[in-house]
Write a protein that holds these residues in place. Sequence first.
Motif, mmCIF file in Angstrom:
data_model
loop_
_atom_site.group_PDB
_atom_site.id
_atom_site.type_symbol
_atom_site.label_atom_id
_atom_site.label_comp_id
_atom_site.label_asym_id
_atom_site.label_seq_id
_atom_site.Cartn_x
_atom_site.Cartn_y
_atom_site.Cartn_z
ATOM 1 N N ILE B 255 0.854 -1.202 0.000
ATOM 2 C CA ILE B 255 0.000 0.000 0.000
ATOM 3 C C ILE B 255 0.884 1.243 0.000
ATOM 4 N N ARG B 256 1.940 1.211 0.798
ATOM 5 C CA ARG B 256 2.827 2.364 0.893
ATOM 6 C C ARG B 256 3.474 2.671 -0.451
ATOM 7 N N GLU B 257 3.852 1.617 -1.168
ATOM 8 C CA GLU B 257 4.465 1.827 -2.471
ATOM 9 C C GLU B 257 3.502 2.577 -3.410
ATOM 10 N N TRP B 258 2.271 2.142 -3.448
ATOM 11 C CA TRP B 258 1.269 2.837 -4.264
ATOM 12 C C TRP B 258 1.119 4.297 -3.836
ATOM 13 N N ILE B 259 1.140 4.497 -2.552
ATOM 14 C CA ILE B 259 0.932 5.856 -2.027
ATOM 15 C C ILE B 259 2.116 6.757 -2.374
ATOM 16 N N VAL B 260 3.317 6.310 -2.075
ATOM 17 C CA VAL B 260 4.483 7.187 -2.286
ATOM 18 C C VAL B 260 4.644 7.520 -3.771
ATOM 19 N N ARG B 261 4.473 6.529 -4.617
ATOM 20 C CA ARG B 261 4.685 6.753 -6.064
ATOM 21 C C ARG B 261 3.657 7.724 -6.638
ATOM 22 N N ASN B 262 2.549 7.899 -5.929
ATOM 23 C CA ASN B 262 1.505 8.782 -6.442
ATOM 24 C C ASN B 262 1.305 10.030 -5.594
ATOM 25 N N SER B 263 2.249 10.270 -4.709
ATOM 26 C CA SER B 263 2.026 11.407 -3.813
ATOM 27 C C SER B 263 2.812 12.648 -4.205
ATOM 28 N N PRO B 264 2.102 13.762 -4.430
ATOM 29 C CA PRO B 264 2.761 15.046 -4.689
ATOM 30 C C PRO B 264 3.187 15.751 -3.399
ATOM 31 N N VAL B 265 2.850 15.174 -2.269
ATOM 32 C CA VAL B 265 3.225 15.789 -0.993
ATOM 33 C C VAL B 265 4.095 14.813 -0.214
ATOM 34 N N PRO B 266 4.886 15.322 0.719
ATOM 35 C CA PRO B 266 5.696 14.424 1.541
ATOM 36 C C PRO B 266 4.819 13.421 2.287
ATOM 37 N N ILE B 267 5.349 12.215 2.420
ATOM 38 C CA ILE B 267 4.647 11.149 3.132
ATOM 39 C C ILE B 267 5.381 10.855 4.439
ATOM 40 N N GLY B 268 4.616 10.829 5.499
ATOM 41 C CA GLY B 268 5.169 10.434 6.791
ATOM 42 C C GLY B 268 4.618 9.080 7.202
ATOM 43 N N THR B 269 5.362 8.373 8.027
ATOM 44 C CA THR B 269 4.880 7.090 8.577
ATOM 45 C C THR B 269 5.309 6.987 10.036
ATOM 46 N N VAL B 270 4.774 5.979 10.689
ATOM 47 C CA VAL B 270 5.208 5.616 12.032
ATOM 48 C C VAL B 270 5.760 4.194 11.920
ATOM 49 N N PRO B 271 7.077 4.064 11.692
ATOM 50 C CA PRO B 271 7.627 2.747 11.356
ATOM 51 C C PRO B 271 7.362 1.667 12.401
ATOM 52 N N ILE B 272 7.165 2.051 13.647
ATOM 53 C CA ILE B 272 6.915 1.026 14.667
ATOM 54 C C ILE B 272 5.630 0.263 14.374
ATOM 55 N N TYR B 273 4.694 0.883 13.660
ATOM 56 C CA TYR B 273 3.456 0.169 13.334
ATOM 57 C C TYR B 273 3.760 -1.047 12.470
ATOM 58 N N GLN B 274 4.599 -0.813 11.458
ATOM 59 C CA GLN B 274 4.900 -1.938 10.584
ATOM 60 C C GLN B 274 5.756 -2.972 11.315
ATOM 61 N N ALA B 275 6.675 -2.477 12.136
ATOM 62 C CA ALA B 275 7.505 -3.415 12.903
ATOM 63 C C ALA B 275 6.617 -4.331 13.745
ATOM 64 N N LEU B 276 5.582 -3.748 14.318
ATOM 65 C CA LEU B 276 4.686 -4.550 15.149
ATOM 66 C C LEU B 276 3.892 -5.555 14.310
ATOM 67 N N GLU B 277 3.556 -5.161 13.084
ATOM 68 C CA GLU B 277 2.925 -6.154 12.189
ATOM 69 C C GLU B 277 3.858 -7.355 12.005
ATOM 70 N N LYS B 278 5.142 -7.050 11.909
ATOM 71 C CA LYS B 278 6.111 -8.114 11.658
ATOM 72 C C LYS B 278 6.258 -9.058 12.851
ATOM 73 N N THR B 279 5.928 -8.566 14.057
ATOM 74 C CA THR B 279 5.968 -9.456 15.232
ATOM 75 C C THR B 279 4.564 -9.962 15.554
ATOM 76 N N LYS B 280 3.679 -9.845 14.588
ATOM 77 C CA LYS B 280 2.290 -10.291 14.745
ATOM 78 C C LYS B 280 1.610 -9.637 15.942
ATOM 79 N N GLY B 281 1.964 -8.398 16.168
ATOM 80 C CA GLY B 281 1.272 -7.636 17.197
ATOM 81 C C GLY B 281 1.818 -7.817 18.598
ATOM 82 N N ILE B 282 2.923 -8.546 18.730
ATOM 83 C CA ILE B 282 3.455 -8.768 20.082
ATOM 84 C C ILE B 282 4.576 -7.757 20.357
ATOM 85 N N ALA B 283 4.267 -6.760 21.172
ATOM 86 C CA ALA B 283 5.194 -5.660 21.405
ATOM 87 C C ALA B 283 6.519 -6.158 21.998
#
Lengths: 599, 599
Positions: B255-283
């Motif tokens: 989803i991020r790839e689609w967004i960044v490639r089509n965004s005329p404005v700077p894109i911000g993220t909160v990388p810890i969200y994706q990191a947590l997806e990678k641990t299946k939600g276990i902080a």
Amino acid sequence: MSTSSSFIQGQLSPDLTQPLPGSRKAYLCGSRADIQVPVRQVLASDGGGQVLVNLYDSSGPFTDTPVDIRVGLAPLRESWITERGDTEPLAGVSSDFARQMAEETATMPRFASRRPLRRAKAGKRVTQLHYAQAGIITPEMEYIAIRENIGLEQARTEQRHRGQDFGATIPNAITPEFVRREVAEGRAIIPANINHPEAEPMIIGRNFRVKVNANIGNSSVSSGVDEEVEKLIWATRWGADTVMDLSTGRNIHHIREWIVRNSPVPIGTVPIYQALEKTKGIAEDLTWELFRDTLIEQAEQGVDYFTIHAGVRLAFVPLTVDRVTGIVSRGGAIMAKWCLAHHQESFLYQHFREICEICAAYDVSLSLGDGLRPGSIADANDEAQFAELRTLGELTKIAWEYDVQVMIEGPGHVPMQLIKENMDEQLKHCHGAPFYTLGPLTTDIAPGYDHITSGIGAALIGWFGCAMLCYVTPKEHLGLPNKDDVKEGLIAYRIAAHAADLAKGHPAAQAWDNALSRARFEFRWEDQFNLGLDPVRAREYHDETIPSPAGKVAHFCSMCGPKFCSMKLSQELSANRDGLKAQAQRFKEQGAQIYVNQD
Amino acid sequence: MSTSSSFIQGQLSPDLTQPLPGSRKAYLCGSRADIQVPVRQVLASDGGGQVLVNLYDSSGPFTDTPVDIRVGLAPLRESWITERGDTEPLAGVSSDFARQMAEETATMPRFASRRPLRRAKAGKRVTQLHYAQAGIITPEMEYIAIRENIGLEQARTEQRHRGQDFGATIPNAITPEFVRREVAEGRAIIPANINHPEAEPMIIGRNFRVKVNANIGNSSVSSGVDEEVEKLIWATRWGADTVMDLSTGRNIHHIREWIVRNSPVPIGTVPIYQALEKTKGIAEDLTWELFRDTLIEQAEQGVDYFTIHAGVRLAFVPLTVDRVTGIVSRGGAIMAKWCLAHHQESFLYQHFREICEICAAYDVSLSLGDGLRPGSIADANDEAQFAELRTLGELTKIAWEYDVQVMIEGPGHVPMQLIKENMDEQLKHCHGAPFYTLGPLTTDIAPGYDHITSGIGAALIGWFGCAMLCYVTPKEHLGLPNKDDVKEGLIAYRIAAHAADLAKGHPAAQAWDNALSRARFEFRWEDQFNLGLDPVRAREYHDETIPSPAGKVAHFCSMCGPKFCSMKLSQELSANRDGLKAQAQRFKEQGAQIYVNQD
């Protein structure tokens, strides 16, 4: 908006009359059995048990008992008025126009039932200001003291932030004597016409909760009596503390009768609008005699406050010539046109003492109109505006000579950095009389969203000391508001008023926020909805993505989903509450020390 | 919201791509042909002729030329980046996760076309801050200078109010050198990842126009890629200066790839969200290595700024235990849980220098997250919040050592009287780095209307010096915003930002209000609609009661009708303009004298 004939036949739709979800109407009793102050009670779970959260309630009997609008509301103040012995019933209406109306063939449904009209006995002034200065605590004042204290009992156990009050002095509890003193000193008014005994007493002053007014009323282009009565009930449901009927089209007199007889809140008008209807829209044809007859007509119908633009003096009109938006007050423009056409001083200004005499005989409060208010950012705080404001200060003193209650109207369009000056100048020149502003709008660039542009300004000026905020709806500048617009405007302004109460440090304000936030943190979704300003909307929004009943007890919502709910995570942390508290204490004692050690 | 498969096939609906009514896209050219700064030009009648009103335009190429979102936007900054000679193309992605993704069987549409990735050459820091401190004016800086001056030319002939700037120093015209200096001194940032050359340069700093961020992104409960790309385009259309992709569900990477490639404005993220997806939600399972890989993955996709909650230190977590709403930042709650579970200092704090090294290699700006921001009025301005803020100040200094651009995130829920302290503390402890706040919400009691509760706070803190306002939609606390909510949130925040610009005294701000107000006063309805923030809504509202074309030239609307239109009356007065001006002059000279004479 539906214009159902069943409406005039007295059947109100449930969306006007059902209590808000999760709420019930209750009454707090005063020192006598007929002082029954309404309160909206929200039943919530808190601290492991059931609690009732008491909230100020402007919705009147509609949310309690069936009302037949053909009969109107019960006259709760009637005995208070008659007991005072200073008024007398009239054999009939005193104004020429009301007599004509009574004789005219009906072209629209008329409000039929009517109690006898009253007026002050000769030589008497029957205003709350008069009683207050005489040291009398009226039942209205006691009622208001109880009403202003709603929520205070619960608030006592709550932590709250210190307010910044800019000179307001809200006591920790409102006593009837405090109400009396504020009225006696002119810092607050109780709009309460003796011919509107149906209204539930309320107060406007900067040492009380900030109030909100909603404008309704048709124009020649749109809307009839059904819609306006519906808007009235709807407006009080969503928090209007007073309602102004700004009708300018046909049948003003009759629409007003329907409105006043069914209004639980004070009704304000701008009598020059009806006077202009009587001259078929020709400002030059207005006369003092016509205006005077209109005042008496409306005072006997029970209008609680009159907006009168007596500060638009001939000399000030030329000051508006270089403005970007000239004169944007309807009343102001009418009077300016009259003054220039006749090259005479305004008849409102010249006959102001006679106006006061009429007001004193019925207890109509004066809302001194700001006919020269700025209608654009460019025109804010200019000489025209402030010249008029100073005149309103002079007129305030005159009104007080007649024991007439006064508030001062204010702008309009003002950028944020110039708002405080408006409040400061008003306090300086108007001797502490309450301020009542329209917004102000903090930018001109958002037609369609002026409830927001102005909600910002309203919150600010309410914080600075403005006593009542006149709402602006999303339709401002574009068309006559419908029912949805009325609600949007009101919610925006209830937000502004409450944000102002919080910022001033009103002792009961923050308890409401705390109750809602506790519900939010504990995933008591139903409580969160029900404690809000608009439980219906909150639930609808939640239902949009999680419609199942299980979602209403789930420990997350669709915004973040279960894994990312910070509140869920945060609650899990609290499981080790005692350990955390001990650590917090250590941090407080050792400060930076502990902080460094843990690197 | 529709999820049409045609969307991913590159066909955008006209409501996303048509210029706003009455507007056209134009470009202002800089010192080189490839500096083309977009501007929204509104064609209006004014002063008897046609004028073009130039407005800042964040909508990107979508409102100009057809865009195939499968191809993405043109890389307007590509040559600027390569010319600098301090970066090099990569053979492939550097993160483990991106490699896995490339190998995985597609479960959703993938963005196919891709330019080579770039990274700084060894030992190089490729940030705008680095160039600024080296005295280099980049094309980005020149672009921004032109962009920040939009409307200034027209504003020169306009009267405007003096602002109250609280220490901001906005010059009368923005020069490229001024942009450079503000960036060099850390008072402003230009979020511009070298892997997001599609973005149109913009700046965040308190001596520039106040900016607005819109959050989009799915959650596990709702929304897919079509909807998120649609929301992105929609958000920039309605004025988002930056967009944060806060996706937390499946397929974040794609989803991020689609967004960044089509965004005329700077894109911000909160990388810890994706990191947590990678641990299946276990902080508890989060590790520095996993997080580091996520940063590189996102930096190479082109994310322009990272929110990193490195200020949530172990020692601060216990300070939240007595709060009404604990920890309400998702990132903050995740890190708090990790810290307590391991009883260790946050790995974000401990590895902060390594984070900076990554950011410096791609020019990712840091948005230091306020993980301990208050989530309720009760919790505002407490020790947990301010302890974290002071830490963010320390981290700012460290980031600057690596030439990494920094801004500081702020609250949250704050009553009006406590907002200024937030700005003051931020300025005091964070060395002038830009402030970027979420609202703040000025009361908790209005779920469903938090764009308004927070729009009030946003206007205030923007006035006090906050550089970017993170919008809040009406769905806040209740669910994931849809397209309508995104628009409502954005308009509320554009209002707040412009009200703040006006209040600060931005030299170009008031000209916009004046242009609209002149249109309003002259009954140029079309101009009034088109000059507004939302021409579509303004027209719809006007059409509701006066749908005929004649209504669009009428000298009244349904709000007041023809006889009661103050502006119509006021215009009639102006017919004798010269006479009025002479009288105004007399009033100014004689003051009270003339006033008394006319009694």
